[in-house]
Structures are given as C-alpha cells and as structure tokens.
Design a protein around this motif. Structure first.
Motif, PDB file in Angstrom:
ATOM      1  N   SER A   5     -10.998   9.620 -41.689  1.00  0.00           N
ATOM      2  CA  SER A   5     -12.322   9.037 -41.835  1.00  0.00           C
ATOM      3  C   SER A   5     -12.640   8.328 -40.520  1.00  0.00           C
ATOM      4  O   SER A   5     -11.931   7.403 -40.126  1.00  0.00           O
ATOM      5  CB  SER A   5     -12.279   8.049 -43.000  1.00  0.00           C
ATOM      6  OG  SER A   5     -13.514   7.455 -43.169  1.00  0.00           O
ATOM      7  N   LEU A   6     -13.685   8.754 -39.846  1.00  0.00           N
ATOM      8  CA  LEU A   6     -13.921   8.279 -38.473  1.00  0.00           C
ATOM      9  C   LEU A   6     -14.743   6.988 -38.439  1.00  0.00           C
ATOM     10  O   LEU A   6     -15.546   6.738 -39.336  1.00  0.00           O
ATOM     11  CB  LEU A   6     -14.655   9.367 -37.688  1.00  0.00           C
ATOM     12  CG  LEU A   6     -13.918  10.701 -37.574  1.00  0.00           C
ATOM     13  CD1 LEU A   6     -14.855  11.787 -37.114  1.00  0.00           C
ATOM     14  CD2 LEU A   6     -12.746  10.578 -36.634  1.00  0.00           C
TER      15      LEU A   6
ATOM     16  N   GLY B  28     -21.510  12.154 -43.307  1.00  0.00           N
ATOM     17  CA  GLY B  28     -20.451  11.277 -43.819  1.00  0.00           C
ATOM     18  C   GLY B  28     -19.560  10.843 -42.660  1.00  0.00           C
ATOM     19  O   GLY B  28     -19.824  11.188 -41.498  1.00  0.00           O
ATOM     20  N   THR B  29     -18.510  10.100 -42.987  1.00  0.00           N
ATOM     21  CA  THR B  29     -17.621   9.649 -41.903  1.00  0.00           C
ATOM     22  C   THR B  29     -16.484  10.644 -41.685  1.00  0.00           C
ATOM     23  O   THR B  29     -15.525  10.362 -40.975  1.00  0.00           O
ATOM     24  CB  THR B  29     -17.030   8.266 -42.231  1.00  0.00           C
ATOM     25  OG1 THR B  29     -16.468   8.335 -43.536  1.00  0.00           O
ATOM     26  CG2 THR B  29     -18.080   7.182 -42.179  1.00  0.00           C
ATOM     27  N   HIS B  30     -16.594  11.781 -42.310  1.00  0.00           N
ATOM     28  CA  HIS B  30     -15.547  12.784 -42.271  1.00  0.00           C
ATOM     29  C   HIS B  30     -16.099  13.976 -41.485  1.00  0.00           C
ATOM     30  O   HIS B  30     -17.026  14.640 -41.947  1.00  0.00           O
ATOM     31  CB  HIS B  30     -15.239  13.140 -43.739  1.00  0.00           C
ATOM     32  CG  HIS B  30     -14.159  14.123 -43.929  1.00  0.00           C
ATOM     33  ND1 HIS B  30     -13.801  14.589 -45.152  1.00  0.00           N
ATOM     34  CD2 HIS B  30     -13.368  14.753 -43.064  1.00  0.00           C
ATOM     35  CE1 HIS B  30     -12.830  15.460 -45.027  1.00  0.00           C
ATOM     36  NE2 HIS B  30     -12.557  15.574 -43.763  1.00  0.00           N
TER      37      HIS B  30
ATOM     38  N   ALA C  64     -22.836   8.815 -38.577  1.00  0.00           N
ATOM     39  CA  ALA C  64     -22.350   9.271 -39.890  1.00  0.00           C
ATOM     40  C   ALA C  64     -23.368  10.196 -40.549  1.00  0.00           C
ATOM     41  O   ALA C  64     -22.998  11.179 -41.188  1.00  0.00           O
ATOM     42  CB  ALA C  64     -22.065   8.064 -40.780  1.00  0.00           C
TER      43      ALA C  64
END
Lengths: 619, 239
Positions: free
Chosen positions: A374-375, A387-389, A382
């Motif tokens: 998860s960044l 998303g954060t992925h 994002a």
C-alpha cells in the motif's frame, strides 16, 4: 585538548585502580538516585497493591525501552563475539598461524570490556522492571522462578569461564594448556547460548504464552518456556548476534584502520576489518530464512498478531527493515568489491563488469523489496492509481516477491565473496573448465528457478507458497552455496597465485563502510526489537495479562523511530567508550615504544577523514 | 567539465522519464506516486555513487569535477553557474522543507493500513459451512445479489457501483488480496464492514456495509466460499 584527554585517561585509570575512588563514584551516583527513591515511595501504599510506578519526564515505558534495548544490544555483542573469537582461535591453533590467535585475543579483549557493561545494564533493567511493573514482575517471577535460578547459576559459570579464558590467554598458549584454553572457549559459548535462550523464554512467553494451571513449579516453568515462538527467536537471535558481533568488530577495525599510524597496524586492521565483514556477511546470509520462520510461527500462533506485524500498522516497519537490510547488503558487497579493487592490484578491469552486473541485480532486488503493498500517496495520486495500491507494481508488495528478491540478493552476495576469494588466482587443475561450467550452470539455473517459483507463488494457495515454494527457494540457495563453496575450495587448492593480496591499501571509505554496516545492524535490531514488543499491543502477556497502565497504547511510528535512533546513538556511544577504554593500554604502550605521533613519517598519518595523503592518492 | 558526470546525469534522467511517463502508459498500469519515484531515483543515485567510487581512478573522475566546480578551481566561465548553484540549491532545500512542513489545506499523504488486525474473537474461526458444490453455488448467488454491484460479477472489483468509491472495492481475483487472508478475516470484514474497522485501520474511508444487520452468519460463510471459488483463489490455511 591533549591535556584534557590525558586527564580523562588518568581519571579512568585512577577509578579502575583505586577501590576508594570507585566507592566515591558509587556514593555520588547513589546521591543522584535519591530523587528516584523518593519518587518510588511517592507512588506509595502497600507494595503489593501497586501495579505500576512512573518515572517523571521520560516516563517508565520509555526508560525501560531504552535500557532494555541497550542491554539487548550489548548482550547480543557479548554473546555473538565468543562464537567467532573461539573459531578464530581454533583456526590459529590448527593452522599454526599466530595472526588468527592474535585476532581471537583482540576480539576477546573487546568482549571482556563489554561484558561488565552488559551485566550493569541488565541489573539496571531488572531494578526498573521491579520498580515500574511490580505486578507483571510478580506474575513472571511466579512462573519462571526455577529458570531465574538456573540463569543465575549460568551467569556465575559464564563469568568465571570468561575470566579464565581472557586472563589465561598468554599463560595457556602452548601445548596441552592451549587445548584446555580452547575447551574453556567452547564452554564459554555453551554457557552463553543458555544465557541467551533462558531470557528469550521470558520474552517469548509474553508474546505467545503457554499457561498451565496445574502441575509443579518446574512443570509450569517448563511449559511456559517451551512456547511456540521460543525456538524461532532463539535461532534468529543466535544468528543475529553473530552478525552484530561481526559487524561491530568490523567497525572497530575500520576505525582503528582509519587512525592507524604505521603500515603494520594498517595491515592488521585491514585484515581484521575483512574478517569482521566476512563474519557479518556469513551470518547475514541465513538470517532472512530464520526471520521468515519466526514470522511464520507468529502467524500460525495467532493470526491477529501476525496481521498486526505484517499487514497492520507495524507493517511499515518492514519497509524500513527492507531499506536497512538493503543498505547492509550494498555496504557488505561494496566492501568486498573495494577489497578486490585495492587489495589485488590489477584486478579492477577484470572484475568491473561482473561488479556492475551484481550491483544492478542488487539494486533491482532492493527496489522490489522496498516497494510497499500500500503506497504512500496524496489524495490526487491515490485517485489516479485507483486507490493506494498500484495496479502494476502492487504485486511487488507481497511476500512472494520479497522472498524471491531476498534470495537473489543472498545469491549475489555469496557470489561476491566467491569472486573475492578467486581474485588474483589462476586455475591449474585440468578439470577447472568443467568445474567452472558446472558452477555457472548451477548458479544460472538456481537463479531462474528462484524467480520462477516467486512468480508461480502468486497463482497457488498461500499455504503451498509458504510451505513448499518459499522453502524450496531457500533450499536452492543453500544448495548453490554447498555446491560452489567446496568446488571453489578444491579449485583454489591447486591454483596459482598470480597477484598477491596486499593488506593495508584500502581507501578510507572502506573503513567508513564498515562503520556504516555496523550502524545499519544496530538500527535493524532496534527496529525489530520494537516490532516484536509492539506486536503484543496492549498486553503485557498476550491474551493473559492486560496492560492497564497509562502507556497501554502503541506509540506512533515516527515517535518510535526517533527512540530507535536515540537508542542506536546511545549504544554507539557506549561501544565507543568501551573500545576506547579497552585500547587505552595499547595506545599508552605504543607511545612508550616510540611510535608517537611526532615520530611518524608523513605518509603514516592516520587516514581518518581522508587525512592520509598516501591512502588518498591510492584511492 | 566532467564528462564522467554526464553519464550518471543522463541515467538518472532516463530512469525518471521511464517512471514518470513510460510505466503509467503500460496497459493496466497507473501513474506512480512521487514517494515511489523518489525511492527508485535514490536507489539509482546510490548505485551510481557505489560504482563510481570502486577504484581510485573512477572516484577521481567522478568526484574531482564536482570538487573543482564547488571550489571554483579552474572552472573558467562556469563561475556564474557556480554562484547560481550555491545560491539556488540552499533555497531549493529551504523551499522543499517549508513545503513539507507548512500548514496546508491539502489532505496528508495516505499511510493506509490495508489489513488491520482482526479482533480476537474473529481469529482462528473456521468455515462451518461444508465446501460442497451446492453451498458454493448458493454463495455465488448471494454474492451476485449483495456484493457484485461493487466487487463485480467477475470478482475483479469492477462492479457498476465501483466507480463511486475511493478506495475502490477490493479486486478478489488479484492474488494479493483475499488469497493472503484466512476465511475468518473475510467473515469479520463482511460482518462488520467499514464502520467496524479498528482505530488501527484509520484513516479509513471504506464504504463497505455492515452486513451483519442484513445477512445471517451462514449466508456470509457461503458468500466466502463463493468468492474464493469465483475468483479462483484459495484462502490462507495452515494445513
């Protein structure tokens, strides 16, 4: 400044030699601690009713954290060094090469100086725990009292053995007495091992307790000792202690090398630095496997704890861990490569391309290892990613990728060492071509299989990946080591030396890289120490005794990182002080022997901060 | 000056261009966050420094032009550039520091904990529903009714309502999502939804409903069976 240094040295000698001065210092320290006593009394009431006591300003948890971490780091050093000091002594005894014996003695000198400081911090920690956490300590004492007794007995035996081992070194240097000395070294390690695993049982009990209500005291203590994470931690710490000890000895040698005042001293500390780095790397190679096993056991023991560590709020620590381990791998390889370039004249051109290839592989692997699942992303970033992925690089964030790259980094580091070992030598064996083809084939096939298993790991159930693929990757790497090491040794037996290795020609940055490696290991231990403790979250004893103090919360990661950095700094200062005291006698002796600074030639100036024109020119 | 500095500078430039403009345009990819680009550029720079300082000659070739430039020794017409660097560089550092510490109305970069630990009562639970074709089929039916609007009929997180959510619904066919978790974890997440997440999982914006108010436990367990089967994944187990 020189005058001041002389004063401090005289003061330390005076304290060390005079019981009266020692008593005076003790009394002074006692006076300083009076406010603490009054503070403890303030928390008042019947001792049995008090569950917690606090320490003003710093807080009891922080103080325990700092002292426990320092004690653990010192203990790691003290328990790790005897292993390779003894091995060096055995090598010296078997081969007849005195330099190994001298090296072993130098390692032990550092050990003997650090031993008392370790015990001192252990004592402080114990007092703090009894004072600040009386209820918890009463509970642990109730369960572990039998092992407390065994621990005390082992400590006495370890201390007596260490005294005999260190003070008897010169007296037991020949014949049968040397054999007895080696036996003492062996026993030192046996006692040290048990001294390590007993406190490990207390700490691991807190994380994965086994509590039985019935049975004798011994039965309860034994059940609590043999808890699910005890052996994984034992193995992990044993290896980590060797790594810590090796790198710290390497850093010591690096600093001594940078401040060396003559070619002989420079050669010796260059060699010692090499041995320290080698020991550190030797331990570093199996360490990720041991860590993986430990984490697997934690996950299996308790899903909640496993997720807290690897998927929950502590998972960010593992990105930091990747960075620190990465720097350690890079630093160790850099030192090997500097060794090839500077100790083996004329080899630079020959090995420049392989070194570049290894560097690129290491950096690519490190890039994958450091990529989080998860960044950290701004709201806008994002949104763009959905998303954060990250949809493409997100696959680097899980264990299949991490295991693959860590195995590849281990393979590269191993090959760095093999390259260093073979440098400056020409094979003369008739089967050399075949052997090299076999080694090359094994290495390439192993690398490919590790990558294939890593990619395949995404498409099989997690348990298949964990139990079969990851273990196969580890076994393949071990197989490569067990194949290439003896083959190389056999080849080198008949090889012709084309270029002699020249010691003492390393540039100053080699010394600094040794120091950097040691700091990375210390930071790593402080980081993982925090992770292990914090995985219990608000429990003193997981699921059994809840933390009901005002500190029953996990500190923010930034706050924790600041304390880890402070612990690393304090430990480095303590180690610097210990080493300074340990080598004070040598320096005084060196001065009396006529190796004073004034008498040195221009080229023999210390290399510290690049202060040696000779070395700078060569570098 | 510094022909040997040109290669590293070009290399860093190429890496930046790849990360910033090439990777995002690969099919199925997306722009990389600046934190990741910075990380990879730091690694590249580290590699350059390591390789450049391996030997005395390469170190001199790499370092001497920098040293000469910074000290102003025999750099001829580059003096003005030197002064510009000496003035602009500290200003850049100051600007960066100010920018990262000053109060701003922009929300902070997300440090999302993607898998917060489940409560103790949900750990170690095993699926009480037998893994039979009938139960799986029934689970898929429930999934189609309650979950697919967001998580998608193909279990890929691309249901018709998915676009309205940030973070987007989980893609179950991705091997880095439900394949890493035990069934009990999914049971907890479905039952308690976004509102039932612990503090550890904050800041969280999951819009996942709290299905315990609408679905009996047995249905949830069947949905889990259906999800794993439909996404061609297996739950994490220890046997």
């Amino acid at each position: 400044m020189m005058h001041q240094r002389g004063f401090i040295q005289r003061l330390v000698r005076c304290v060390a030699e005079s019981p009266a001065a020692f008593a005076a210092i003790g009394a002074f320290m006692g006076l300083l601690s009076l406010p603490d006593l009054s503070m403890a009394a303030d928390s008042g009431g019947g001792a049995g009713a008090v569950a917690y006591r606090d320490v003003p300003v710093i807080g009891s948890r922080n103080l325990v954290w700092v002292i426990a971490q320092l004690h653990l780091l010192l203990a790691g050093f003290v328990l790790g060094v005897p292993i390779f000091a003894w091995l060096c002594e055995v090598v010296g005894w078997k081969s007849g090469e005195k330099r190994y014996d001298k090296l072993a003695k130098e390692f032990t000198k550092l050990l003997s100086s650090a031993y008392s400081t370790t015990a001192l911090f252990g004592g402080i920690l114990l007092f703090l725990l009894i004072g600040a956490y009386p209820k918890l300590m009463a509970y642990l004492s109730d369960i572990f009292f039998p092992s407390f007794m065994v621990y005390c007995a082992l400590f006495l035996l370890e201390t007596a053995t260490l005294y005999m081992y260190w003070y008897g070194w010169d007296a037991m240097s020949e014949g049968r007495s040397k054999v007895f000395h080696l036996f003492l070294g062996f026993m030192l390690n046996v006692f040290a091992f048990f001294i390590m695993i007993i406190p490990n049982s207390w700490a691991t009990f807190q994380a994965s307790p086994v509590v039985i209500a019935e049975g004798s005291d011994m039965a309860r203590a034994w059940a609590a000792t043999w808890n699910p994470t005890w052996w994984p931690v034992n193995i992990h710490r044993l290896i980590a202690n060797v790594v810590l000890g090796g790198y710290i000895c390497g850093a010591y040698a690096g600093i001594r090398y940078l401040s060396a005042r003559g070619p002989e001293e420079r050669e010796h500390y260059d060699w010692m630095g090499y041995v320290g780095n080698f020991i550190g790397v030797f331990g570093l190679l199996p360490l990720p496997f041991a860590g993986y096993w430990l984490m697997r056991e934690i996950y299996q023991y308790n899903q909640q704890m496993g997720i807290t560590l690897m998927g929950g709020f502590l998972s960010w620590l593992f990105i930091l861990q990747a960075m620190l381990i990465g720097v350690l791998f890079l630093g160790s390889n850099y030192y090997f490569w500097l060794g090839i370039t500077h100790r083996i004249p004329g080899s630079e051109l020959k090995y420049r391309r392989p070194m570049l290839a290894m560097l690129i592989i290491l950096l690519l692997c490190l890039g994958v290892w450091m990529t989080p699942h998860s960044l950290v992303a701004s709201l806008e970033e994002a949104r763009k990613m959905g998303g954060t992925h990250h949809p493409l690089l997100g696959v680097f964030g899980v264990m299949s990728a991490k295991m693959t790259v860590s195995n590849l980094m281990i393979l590269v580091t191993f090959m760095s060492f093999i390259m260093y070992w073979r440098a400056g030598k020409e094979d003369t064996a008739t089967w050399a071509k075949l052997a090299k083809a076999v080694m090359g084939g094994v290495l390439v096939i192993a690398g490919l299989v590790v990558v294939v298993l890593g990619v395949w790991g995404y498409f099989v159930p997690a348990i298949v990946r964990i139990n079969y693929f990851s273990t196969s990757q580890v076994l393949i790497v071990i197989f490569v080591m067990l194949t290439i090491t003896p083959l190389t040794a056999l080849l080198l037996k008949s090889a012709k030396t084309t270029t002699e290795m020249v010691w003492g020609k390393m540039p100053p940055r080699a010394g600094y890289s040794l120091v950097l490696n040691a700091i990375m290991v210390i930071l790593l231990m402080t980081l993982m120490g925090y992770a292990r403790s914090s995985s219990r979250v608000h429990w003193h004893v997981y699921g059994v005794m809840r933390d009901s103090s005002q500190y029953a919360f996990s500190p923010a990661l930034g706050y924790a990182a600041a304390l880890m950095a402070a612990n690393t700094f304090f430990f480095c200062m303590i180690v610097a002080f210990i080493f300074w005291v340990a080598t004070m006698g040598d320096k005084a002796k060196g001065g009396k022997d006529g190796h004073g600074k004034d008498e040195m030639g221009h080229g023999a100036l210390p290399a510290m901060a690049g202060g040696s024109p000779t070395l700078d020119k060569q570098s | 000056m510094g022909g040997s500095l040109l290669k590293p500078a070009i290399l860093i430039g190429i890496v930046y261009v790849i990360l910033k403009f090439v990777v995002p345009n690969i099919p199925g990819s997306a722009p990389l966050p600046s934190s990741l680009i910075f990380l990879y550029l730091m690694l590249t720079t580290t590699g350059i420094v390591i390789f450049a300082t391996l030997s005395g000659e390469s170190k001199d070739a790499f370092w001497n032009p920098i040293q000469r430039f910074m000290t102003g020794e025999n750099i001829g017409g580059l003096q003005a550039l030197r002064y510009a660097v000496l003035i602009v560089f500290p200003l850049l550092v100051g600007w960066q520091t100010y920018g990262s510490t000053a109060t701003s109305d922009a929300p902070p970069a997300e440090n999302r904990t993607i898998h917060p630990a489940p409560p103790g009562e949900y750990t170690g639970l095993s699926n009480p529903v037998a893994k039979t074709p009938e139960n799986i089929m029934q689970g898929k039916g429930f999934y189609a009714a309650f979950c697919s609007p967001c998580h998608g009929g193909k279990f890929d997180g691309k249901g018709p309502a998915a676009r309205g959510f940030n973070p987007p619904p989980a893609n179950f066919s991705d091997p880095t999502t439900i394949a890493m978790l035990q069934e009990s974890y999914l049971f907890w997440r479905i039952k308690k939804g976004g509102v039932g997440l612990p503090i550890e999982g904050m800041p969280w914006k999951s819009a996942m409903p709290r299905w315990e108010v609408e679905l009996p436990d047995e249905w949830i367990w069947k949905i889990i069976l259906g999800e794993y089967d439909g996404a061609h994944q297996s739950p994490r187990t220890w046997e």
